[in-house]
Design a protein around this motif. Structure first.
Motif, PDB file in Angstrom:
ATOM      1  N   ASN A 221      45.657  58.060  50.261  1.00  0.00           N
ATOM      2  CA  ASN A 221      44.759  57.068  49.672  1.00  0.00           C
ATOM      3  C   ASN A 221      45.482  56.252  48.607  1.00  0.00           C
ATOM      4  O   ASN A 221      46.164  56.795  47.744  1.00  0.00           O
ATOM      5  N   ILE A 222      45.293  54.914  48.678  1.00  0.00           N
ATOM      6  CA  ILE A 222      45.851  53.994  47.694  1.00  0.00           C
ATOM      7  C   ILE A 222      44.693  53.270  47.020  1.00  0.00           C
ATOM      8  O   ILE A 222      43.903  52.578  47.678  1.00  0.00           O
ATOM      9  N   ASP A 223      44.553  53.466  45.715  1.00  0.00           N
ATOM     10  CA  ASP A 223      43.471  52.836  44.955  1.00  0.00           C
ATOM     11  C   ASP A 223      43.845  51.408  44.571  1.00  0.00           C
ATOM     12  O   ASP A 223      44.944  51.157  44.064  1.00  0.00           O
ATOM     13  N   ALA A 224      42.919  50.473  44.794  1.00  0.00           N
ATOM     14  CA  ALA A 224      43.114  49.083  44.388  1.00  0.00           C
ATOM     15  C   ALA A 224      41.894  48.609  43.621  1.00  0.00           C
ATOM     16  O   ALA A 224      40.765  49.049  43.878  1.00  0.00           O
ATOM     17  N   VAL A 225      42.111  47.718  42.659  1.00  0.00           N
ATOM     18  CA  VAL A 225      41.009  47.153  41.871  1.00  0.00           C
ATOM     19  C   VAL A 225      41.029  45.632  42.012  1.00  0.00           C
ATOM     20  O   VAL A 225      42.085  45.008  42.019  1.00  0.00           O
ATOM     21  N   GLU A 226      39.825  45.052  42.108  1.00  0.00           N
ATOM     22  CA  GLU A 226      39.700  43.632  42.463  1.00  0.00           C
ATOM     23  C   GLU A 226      38.900  42.860  41.425  1.00  0.00           C
ATOM     24  O   GLU A 226      37.796  43.261  41.056  1.00  0.00           O
ATOM     25  N   SER A 227      39.432  41.754  40.992  1.00  0.00           N
ATOM     26  CA  SER A 227      38.769  40.906  39.994  1.00  0.00           C
ATOM     27  C   SER A 227      37.966  39.801  40.661  1.00  0.00           C
ATOM     28  O   SER A 227      38.039  39.579  41.864  1.00  0.00           O
ATOM     29  N   LYS A 228      37.197  39.102  39.814  1.00  0.00           N
ATOM     30  CA  LYS A 228      36.475  37.921  40.267  1.00  0.00           C
ATOM     31  C   LYS A 228      36.281  36.994  39.079  1.00  0.00           C
ATOM     32  O   LYS A 228      36.139  37.451  37.943  1.00  0.00           O
ATOM     33  N   LEU A 229      36.297  35.698  39.341  1.00  0.00           N
ATOM     34  CA  LEU A 229      36.105  34.714  38.272  1.00  0.00           C
ATOM     35  C   LEU A 229      34.629  34.571  37.920  1.00  0.00           C
ATOM     36  O   LEU A 229      34.239  34.616  36.764  1.00  0.00           O
ATOM     37  N   PHE A 230      33.783  34.401  38.945  1.00  0.00           N
ATOM     38  CA  PHE A 230      32.344  34.287  38.738  1.00  0.00           C
ATOM     39  C   PHE A 230      31.659  34.545  40.070  1.00  0.00           C
ATOM     40  O   PHE A 230      32.284  34.611  41.119  1.00  0.00           O
ATOM     41  N   GLY A 231      30.352  34.720  40.018  1.00  0.00           N
ATOM     42  CA  GLY A 231      29.578  34.898  41.230  1.00  0.00           C
ATOM     43  C   GLY A 231      28.161  34.403  41.000  1.00  0.00           C
ATOM     44  O   GLY A 231      27.790  33.993  39.888  1.00  0.00           O
ATOM     45  N   ILE A 232      27.342  34.446  42.037  1.00  0.00           N
ATOM     46  CA  ILE A 232      25.938  34.088  41.887  1.00  0.00           C
ATOM     47  C   ILE A 232      25.270  35.151  41.022  1.00  0.00           C
ATOM     48  O   ILE A 232      25.239  36.327  41.371  1.00  0.00           O
ATOM     49  N   GLY A 233      24.761  34.752  39.885  1.00  0.00           N
ATOM     50  CA  GLY A 233      24.166  35.704  38.956  1.00  0.00           C
ATOM     51  C   GLY A 233      25.126  36.168  37.879  1.00  0.00           C
ATOM     52  O   GLY A 233      24.729  36.839  36.924  1.00  0.00           O
ATOM     53  N   SER A 234      26.395  35.820  38.024  1.00  0.00           N
ATOM     54  CA  SER A 234      27.387  36.159  36.989  1.00  0.00           C
ATOM     55  C   SER A 234      28.280  34.949  36.718  1.00  0.00           C
ATOM     56  O   SER A 234      29.493  35.053  36.630  1.00  0.00           O
ATOM     57  N   GLU A 235      27.633  33.798  36.607  1.00  0.00           N
ATOM     58  CA  GLU A 235      28.372  32.542  36.467  1.00  0.00           C
ATOM     59  C   GLU A 235      29.133  32.444  35.147  1.00  0.00           C
ATOM     60  O   GLU A 235      30.177  31.793  35.075  1.00  0.00           O
ATOM     61  N   PHE A 263      39.237  33.031  42.298  1.00  0.00           N
ATOM     62  CA  PHE A 263      39.819  32.374  41.141  1.00  0.00           C
ATOM     63  C   PHE A 263      39.188  30.991  40.972  1.00  0.00           C
ATOM     64  O   PHE A 263      38.287  30.614  41.715  1.00  0.00           O
ATOM     65  N   HIS A 264      39.658  30.245  39.990  1.00  0.00           N
ATOM     66  CA  HIS A 264      39.119  28.907  39.761  1.00  0.00           C
ATOM     67  C   HIS A 264      39.286  28.062  41.025  1.00  0.00           C
ATOM     68  O   HIS A 264      40.282  28.209  41.748  1.00  0.00           O
ATOM     69  N   PRO A 265      38.309  27.201  41.327  1.00  0.00           N
ATOM     70  CA  PRO A 265      38.388  26.406  42.564  1.00  0.00           C
ATOM     71  C   PRO A 265      39.677  25.621  42.750  1.00  0.00           C
ATOM     72  O   PRO A 265      40.056  25.311  43.878  1.00  0.00           O
ATOM     73  N   THR A 266      40.359  25.273  41.655  1.00  0.00           N
ATOM     74  CA  THR A 266      41.618  24.540  41.786  1.00  0.00           C
ATOM     75  C   THR A 266      42.835  25.457  41.622  1.00  0.00           C
ATOM     76  O   THR A 266      43.963  24.974  41.559  1.00  0.00           O
ATOM     77  N   GLU A 267      42.608  26.762  41.558  1.00  0.00           N
ATOM     78  CA  GLU A 267      43.683  27.725  41.323  1.00  0.00           C
ATOM     79  C   GLU A 267      44.053  28.415  42.626  1.00  0.00           C
ATOM     80  O   GLU A 267      43.185  28.715  43.452  1.00  0.00           O
ATOM     81  N   VAL A 291      35.510  27.326  49.702  1.00  0.00           N
ATOM     82  CA  VAL A 291      35.222  25.900  49.762  1.00  0.00           C
ATOM     83  C   VAL A 291      34.364  25.575  48.547  1.00  0.00           C
ATOM     84  O   VAL A 291      33.174  25.858  48.523  1.00  0.00           O
ATOM     85  N   ARG A 292      34.994  25.068  47.511  1.00  0.00           N
ATOM     86  CA  ARG A 292      34.388  24.747  46.214  1.00  0.00           C
ATOM     87  C   ARG A 292      34.078  25.992  45.385  1.00  0.00           C
ATOM     88  O   ARG A 292      34.089  25.956  44.175  1.00  0.00           O
ATOM     89  N   TRP A 293      33.754  27.102  46.011  1.00  0.00           N
ATOM     90  CA  TRP A 293      33.549  28.361  45.283  1.00  0.00           C
ATOM     91  C   TRP A 293      33.896  29.488  46.249  1.00  0.00           C
ATOM     92  O   TRP A 293      34.365  29.268  47.346  1.00  0.00           O
ATOM     93  N   ASP A 294      33.647  30.718  45.813  1.00  0.00           N
ATOM     94  CA  ASP A 294      33.990  31.880  46.644  1.00  0.00           C
ATOM     95  C   ASP A 294      33.002  32.007  47.797  1.00  0.00           C
ATOM     96  O   ASP A 294      32.168  32.898  47.843  1.00  0.00           O
ATOM     97  N   SER A 295      33.094  31.064  48.741  1.00  0.00           N
ATOM     98  CA  SER A 295      32.126  31.008  49.826  1.00  0.00           C
ATOM     99  C   SER A 295      32.582  31.758  51.065  1.00  0.00           C
ATOM    100  O   SER A 295      31.855  31.817  52.052  1.00  0.00           O
TER     101      SER A 295
END
Length: 418
Positions: A221-235, A263-267, A291-295
């Protein structure tokens, strides 16, 4: 093999070999790359553990294309069909809610036995399995917080679920003889600007430390952790930001997941990969198309996908990288979405591998930036498609768009009858 395919391959091979590219070696290296197909594309992220549970955690699937899988057997059938059109031997990425069991259990009660059918199937077909705890679409995640929740009882529920997920993943690795990558993503955050950004991150750090307190060999098993810039409800605020997880992964020896839509839409993430792997041991890629956001659109062979592939190849980072797909499009054929996304990812890697990287590096080191630009641009129109066609044909996989007719037949005979 079709004579035209063979002849086109031979001619293309000569062009690449003129620049010192060993095409046969490239194809052998490509055949060793495993792409992890995300099971949730097949049923619009519904899962089987808590049927009828509404999607939450900032996740949304648009479209109602007919034929989505409604049972574990249907989902496995659809995955098998997709793999018929994808050259190579690959993996399947499961979320915890895809447990194959008739028991009425909650997420914190899951055990390896609830995934025995998945393991038996993967073993029979030669697939690997990856895993994810499901920290969303649950009554205890309704307010948008899980591992960083201020309520210790709710926090403990999610800690227990994540600990159970690691044990399930460990069993996958042991049974299938290849490590399972277990990715931890949580939706925790605020819609509006919080007063206290620190406390939730302290709670998240402590929760993760508790989850990872039991040592499990990376052989399984290999543990990985994942980030996010924003989401619906966590803008306005996400607890698990990129900076949080980068610091956590570095100090705890964990793998960092880069999702190309988080990440940021332009990143873009292509420029981040070499920086991370200079200090981190491994990398998990979630290949998506924002496409413009994490769609999470189906992966196309766009500039960013090509740049990601080039960075992995030019930096000799492939041996340290695990590649998975992460999109869910309910507006088109679910099986076709897997095939399109995976074939494009493999094509991008092939195009990158067919570049004369050593020669280009030498030119760059000499300061001949004119030749560097000229050659990089010329290689964009080299006949990689002839190499790809040969690779597919040799793997007994449909060449070019021939797979589409077979998917359409499967759609008519199987998917539309569900």
């Amino acid at each position: 093999m079709d004579t035209n395919i063979q002849n086109s391959y031979n001619e293309a091979k000569k062009l690449y070999e003129k620049h010192g590219v060993d095409v046969e070696d490239v194809l052998e290296r490509l055949s060793r790359i495993k792409i992890s197909l995300h099971c949730w594309q097949g049923d619009d992220v519904r899962g089987f553990l808590n049927k009828g549970q509404e999607l939450s955690g900032g996740i949304a699937v648009t479209g109602s294309y007919p034929g989505r899988a409604g049972t574990p057997d249907q989902l496995r059938q659809d995955l098998e069909k997709a793999f018929e059109f994808i050259p190579g031997q690959h993996k399947v990425n499961l979320h915890a809610i895809y447990a194959d069991t008739e028991e009425h259990i909650d997420l914190d009660e899951l055990e390896p036995r609830h995934f025995e059918n998945w393991v038996s199937w993967a073993k029979e077909k030669g697939y690997g399995l990856d895993f994810n705890p499901t920290c969303f679409s649950h009554d205890k995640a309704k307010d948008g917080f899980t591992l960083s929740h201020s309520n210790p009882e709710i926090r403990e529920f999610w800690i227990k679920h994540c600990k159970a997920s690691r044990k399930i993943a460990e069993s996958f690795g042991r049974e299938l003889g290849q490590p399972c990558v277990t990715n931890f993503w949580i939706p925790d955050g605020y819609k509006d600007t919080p007063v206290d950004r620190m406390s939730p991150r302290v709670r998240l750090m402590e929760s993760l430390d508790d989850i990872f307190s039991e040592p499990i060999s990376e052989e399984y098993n290999i543990d990985a952790v994942e980030s996010k810039l924003f989401g619906i409800g966590s803008e306005s605020y996400v607890v698990g930001s990129h900076e949080f997880y980068m610091g956590y992964a570095l100090t705890r020896g964990k793998t960092l997941c880069f999702d190309s839509g988080h990440f940021h839409p332009t990143e873009t993430i292509s420029n981040k990969l070499s920086s991370w792997l200079l200090f981190g041991d491994q990398l998990l890629l979630h290949v998506s198309r924002p496409v413009r956001w994490d769609s999470d659109h189906v992966v196309t062979m766009d500039d960013e996908l090509l740049d990601i592939a080039r960075e992995l190849v030019r930096g000799e980072l492939l041996d340290k990288t695990h590649i998975g797909l992460d999109f869910f499009d309910g507006s088109i054929n679910h099986v076709a979405a897997w095939v399109i996304g995976t074939r494009n990812t493999l094509k991008a890697l092939l195009r990158a591998m067919l570049e004369p990287v050593d020669k280009l590096k030498e030119i760059e080191l000499e300061g001949d930036f004119t030749s560097r630009l000229a050659l990089v641009e010329e290689f964009k129109s080299y006949p990689f498609g002839a190499i790809w066609d040969y690779y597919c044909s040799k793997a007994d996989t449909p060449v070019r768009e021939d797979w589409l007719a077979e998917v359409k037949h499967y759609e008519k005979e199987v998917l539309f009858k569900r």
